[in-house]
Scaffold this motif. Sequence first.
Motif, mmCIF file in Angstrom:
data_model
loop_
_atom_site.group_PDB
_atom_site.id
_atom_site.type_symbol
_atom_site.label_atom_id
_atom_site.label_comp_id
_atom_site.label_asym_id
_atom_site.label_seq_id
_atom_site.Cartn_x
_atom_site.Cartn_y
_atom_site.Cartn_z
ATOM 1 N N ARG A 185 40.727 39.342 45.146
ATOM 2 C CA ARG A 185 40.724 38.039 44.732
ATOM 3 C C ARG A 185 41.848 37.067 45.112
ATOM 4 O O ARG A 185 41.699 36.118 45.260
ATOM 5 C CB ARG A 185 40.793 38.372 42.972
ATOM 6 N N ASN A 241 43.694 43.395 41.817
ATOM 7 C CA ASN A 241 43.579 41.894 42.350
ATOM 8 C C ASN A 241 43.670 41.493 43.963
ATOM 9 O O ASN A 241 43.669 40.457 44.239
ATOM 10 C CB ASN A 241 44.575 40.902 41.435
ATOM 11 N N ASN A 281 45.463 36.605 39.438
ATOM 12 C CA ASN A 281 46.342 36.537 40.490
ATOM 13 C C ASN A 281 47.665 37.435 40.044
ATOM 14 O O ASN A 281 47.995 37.257 39.119
ATOM 15 C CB ASN A 281 46.526 35.202 40.970
#
Length: 332
Positions: free
Chosen positions: A27, A24, A176
């Motif tokens: 992101r 992640n 997240n």
Amino acid sequence: MKINRIIAIAVNEYDNVELNKIENAKRDVSEIISVLNEKYIFEDVEFLFDKTDTTRKSIFNKLNLIFTNALEDENILLIYAGHGEYNDVLKTSYWQPSDCDPQDISTWINIGEIMAFINASQAFHIAIISDSCFSGAIFENPNRGGGVQAFEKRKSRLALTSGGVEMVSDGAKGHNSPFAENLIKHLSENGQATLPFSVLSNNLIISFNLDRVQTPMFGALNNVGHEGGSFIFKLKGLETEKHENTNDYLKLRLGNLFIKVADEHRSLISKITLINKEKHELVRIQKYEQAMKLRDEEKRIEDLIHDSTPSYINQMFLKVEVSKRQTEIIKK
């Protein structure tokens, strides 16, 4: 006025198979940049995430270029997400670029190298947000503090990390990391016009889930120019504009050039009203000599108001400021 810049690095793809399990980073950083760019004042944003842009050579050269060429009217926020490591013998932490060999420490980026760039930089405020394992080793002594005006006037070198000298969670795929999620939440929900980096960091630490095995850390970066100040996140639309042409301001603010009468003039105007009424009554009954005396007194008060009005207007507009957000509302 200082220029706020973001340099963000997300290492989401690695040459090494084991390291490439990270999910992640891109992101997380992308969403952090998004809320910062939409809600806060930043004049320049640079985001490195492609594998070729996140090699050791690329990151090293980019940071060297940005920090060593920065001017004193610049504030720099450095954001990093990716793998990190710690050498227990050397007592230092590292960022691991996309082309690193997990078995070869020379292919990593020593935090000391980043500190050298920061130490050489003329930038006024420098802040680091690092979401990586062992990132807390960047601090010598964690430090906290507050006070917006004092923070803005003193140089700062601060960092917020996702953990201490420990492993940290990258989060489930498509979500997240716990650290990034918390950071985005605080940045999104903040309503303070000026949010010091230290206040944001402390709030994040206090609200971080107690059940997590990691503990975010905040502190000053010692021996690289920290003077007790702090990077300030400033909400968009609240920055003020001085209007050189006060007529333009009045037209925007009021839709006309009406100027509020000074309080000290109100009593004088009331006197004129009474004098004028009495004068007209004397004229009606043909007592012209007495009426002329009242006219002289009326003229004296009018001149007094006329002569003092420019000073009143100038004093009033010396402090006139209107925010960009207010200007847009006024125009609508």
